[in-house]
Design a protein around this motif. Structure first.
Motif, PDB file in Angstrom:
ATOM      1  N   SER A 186       0.823  -1.209   0.000  1.00  0.00           N
ATOM      2  CA  SER A 186       0.000   0.000   0.000  1.00  0.00           C
ATOM      3  C   SER A 186       0.860   1.264   0.000  1.00  0.00           C
ATOM      4  O   SER A 186       0.441   2.307  -0.531  1.00  0.00           O
ATOM      5  N   ALA A 241       0.277   4.043  -2.838  1.00  0.00           N
ATOM      6  CA  ALA A 241      -0.030   5.454  -2.570  1.00  0.00           C
ATOM      7  C   ALA A 241       0.978   6.374  -3.248  1.00  0.00           C
ATOM      8  O   ALA A 241       0.609   7.442  -3.761  1.00  0.00           O
ATOM      9  N   THR A 284      -9.985   6.994  -5.801  1.00  0.00           N
ATOM     10  CA  THR A 284      -9.551   6.629  -4.454  1.00  0.00           C
ATOM     11  C   THR A 284     -10.743   6.172  -3.624  1.00  0.00           C
ATOM     12  O   THR A 284     -11.887   6.537  -3.911  1.00  0.00           O
ATOM     13  N   PRO A 285     -10.488   5.372  -2.583  1.00  0.00           N
ATOM     14  CA  PRO A 285     -11.599   4.866  -1.765  1.00  0.00           C
ATOM     15  C   PRO A 285     -12.206   5.902  -0.829  1.00  0.00           C
ATOM     16  O   PRO A 285     -13.276   5.667  -0.261  1.00  0.00           O
ATOM     17  N   VAL A 286     -11.527   7.029  -0.646  1.00  0.00           N
ATOM     18  CA  VAL A 286     -12.085   8.126   0.157  1.00  0.00           C
ATOM     19  C   VAL A 286     -12.094   9.385  -0.680  1.00  0.00           C
ATOM     20  O   VAL A 286     -11.287   9.551  -1.607  1.00  0.00           O
ATOM     21  N   PRO A 294      -8.356  12.042  -0.016  1.00  0.00           N
ATOM     22  CA  PRO A 294      -7.259  11.237   0.527  1.00  0.00           C
ATOM     23  C   PRO A 294      -6.133  12.100   1.091  1.00  0.00           C
ATOM     24  O   PRO A 294      -5.781  13.141   0.531  1.00  0.00           O
ATOM     25  N   ASP A 295      -5.593  11.641   2.207  1.00  0.00           N
ATOM     26  CA  ASP A 295      -4.483  12.322   2.873  1.00  0.00           C
ATOM     27  C   ASP A 295      -3.177  11.713   2.360  1.00  0.00           C
ATOM     28  O   ASP A 295      -2.972  10.502   2.467  1.00  0.00           O
ATOM     29  N   VAL A 320      -1.513   9.095   4.483  1.00  0.00           N
ATOM     30  CA  VAL A 320      -2.223   7.855   4.837  1.00  0.00           C
ATOM     31  C   VAL A 320      -2.312   6.979   3.596  1.00  0.00           C
ATOM     32  O   VAL A 320      -3.130   7.226   2.692  1.00  0.00           O
ATOM     33  N   LEU A 351      -3.515   4.014   2.880  1.00  0.00           N
ATOM     34  CA  LEU A 351      -4.758   3.312   2.544  1.00  0.00           C
ATOM     35  C   LEU A 351      -5.854   4.242   2.038  1.00  0.00           C
ATOM     36  O   LEU A 351      -6.886   3.769   1.551  1.00  0.00           O
ATOM     37  N   ASP A 352      -5.648   5.542   2.124  1.00  0.00           N
ATOM     38  CA  ASP A 352      -6.597   6.484   1.523  1.00  0.00           C
ATOM     39  C   ASP A 352      -6.531   6.451  -0.007  1.00  0.00           C
ATOM     40  O   ASP A 352      -7.439   6.955  -0.677  1.00  0.00           O
ATOM     41  N   TRP A 353      -5.447   5.879  -0.545  1.00  0.00           N
ATOM     42  CA  TRP A 353      -5.172   5.998  -1.982  1.00  0.00           C
ATOM     43  C   TRP A 353      -5.340   4.699  -2.760  1.00  0.00           C
ATOM     44  O   TRP A 353      -5.240   4.716  -3.990  1.00  0.00           O
ATOM     45  N   ARG A 402       5.224  11.826  -1.192  1.00  0.00           N
ATOM     46  CA  ARG A 402       4.378  11.883  -0.003  1.00  0.00           C
ATOM     47  C   ARG A 402       5.235  12.237   1.215  1.00  0.00           C
ATOM     48  O   ARG A 402       6.466  12.086   1.177  1.00  0.00           O
TER      49      ARG A 402
END
Length: 360
Positions: A31, A35, A50-52, A55-56, A59, A61-63, A324
């Motif tokens: 992950s 990301a 993205t799942p949110v 996305p941050d 983070v 898993l936001d991506w 990132r």
């Protein structure tokens, strides 16, 4: 390039046991690299699902979406027309159900399963005349084509091999479980621990140790442009990357030491050296033999005479990179190679995206 909406997958499915062998899952399931890919692509104007909603960058898993059937369905429902399989694939993986018009960046699942077997792949390449490190299979008990641990001394002698040797998993990940052994007691001890732990299954490889330079070569598929912008067709290698500061003869796991700290692209002048020319040609031929659909990376090492041998073909190379928070030193080996010829990390990813393919 046609505007795409890309969704990145990470490894959420547990790795299957294949013929008694398994590839140990990476913590986080890639992950982190997924990301990195998503943020870099978005920074170049590529639409990334993205799942949110917001996305941050800090983070991972936001991506990324899980590589489950539900995760892939969610990615497509979020608008993705391209699934980037930054995960370990295998026959029967849910990615096999992805069909046109949705495209894929990554390998065919059945091909990754087949060629993730390092012993069988090296044997195939060697039978085709490519230079590979010699090896044999070892387990706790003998079976057809596999040497028993208590018969390993005879197997070494029969094959004309000599210490030091390498003991490693057949379906390993990076340098995990890879050990340089200098004598028979050391081999028996190292192999015994790995077989008993069964982290990688019940079989190992015993491989010739090559004492010369270690290099790794990233090979891109025919539809990916080269750093000069040409799409010339055929599998094509990026600049070889020299590995140094090995520990006990083995490059350390990149989770312990970033590859940016122990790897550098070779100088352009070295590209004309006969041994380097032969190594690059062998790697490109190997990529063609496995029918690679995306970037692969092949580790090579020179023998005492300076001739390079292939020893590890990686169908899903690590693809981390900067961009990132806290990731400035996370250039992967393929990114280091790309930078040597003027690309940035994101340029490499765009080249991989250009090689998107569609099933069925």
């Amino acid at each position: 390039m046609t505007q795409r909406c890309v969704a990145i997958l990470y490894q959420a499915l547990p790795p299957p046991v294949i013929d008694g062998l398994r590839k140990d899952a990476k913590p986080g399931g890639y992950s982190d690299g997924g990301a990195d890919i998503a943020v870099a692509l978005r920074g170049r104007g590529v639409t990334v699902a993205t799942p949110v909603a917001a996305p941050d960058p800090a983070v991972a898993l936001d991506w990324v979406f899980p590589d489950t059937a539900a995760g892939i369905a969610a990615a497509i429902a979020a608008g993705a027309d391209t699934i980037w399989a930054n995960t370990v694939l295998f026959a029967g993986h849910p990615l096999e159900q992805v069909r046109a018009p949705v495209g894929i960046v990554g390998q065919e699942p059945a091909a990754m399963q087949r060629f993730d077997d390092k012993f069988a792949t090296n044997r195939m390449l060697g039978d085709a005349g490519l230079p590979v490190a010699g090896s044999f299979l070892l387990s706790g008990s003998a079976r057809p084509g596999v040497v028993a641990l208590d018969g390993v001394a005879g197997a070494i002698a029969a094959r004309g091999m000599a210490f030091p040797l390498i003991v490693k998993p057949v379906r390993g990940r990076g340098s995990q479980g890879v050990t340089l052994v200098v004598d028979l007691p050391g081999l028996v001890a190292a192999a015994g621990v790995l077989i008993a732990a069964a982290t990688f299954g019940d079989m190992l490889m015993v491989e010739a140790y090559l004492p010369g330079e270690e290099m790794t070569i990233t090979v891109l598929p025919p539809d990916a442009p080269r750093p000069d912008g040409r799409v010339a067709g055929g599998q094509h290698a990026l600049r070889p990357v020299l590995r140094f500061d090995q520990r006990g003869g083995v490059a350390p796991y990149n989770g312990d030491v970033p590859v940016s700290a122990n790897s550098v692209a070779i100088a352009a002048a070295r590209m004309d050296e006969p041994a380097v020319v032969a190594m690059v040609a062998a790697c490109e031929a190997a990529a063609a033999m496995v029918g690679s659909r995306s970037a692969i990376r092949i580790d090579c090492r020179a023998d005492a005479g300076g001739n390079f041998h292939l020893f590890d073909l990686n169908m899903k190379p690590n693809m981390t990179g900067p961009g990132r928070p806290g990731r400035d030193d996370q250039d992967c080996l393929s990114a280091i190679a790309a930078q040597a010829d003027g690309w940035e990390y994101a340029d490499l990813l765009l080249a991989m995206l250009a090689a998107r393919w569609v099933a069925g």
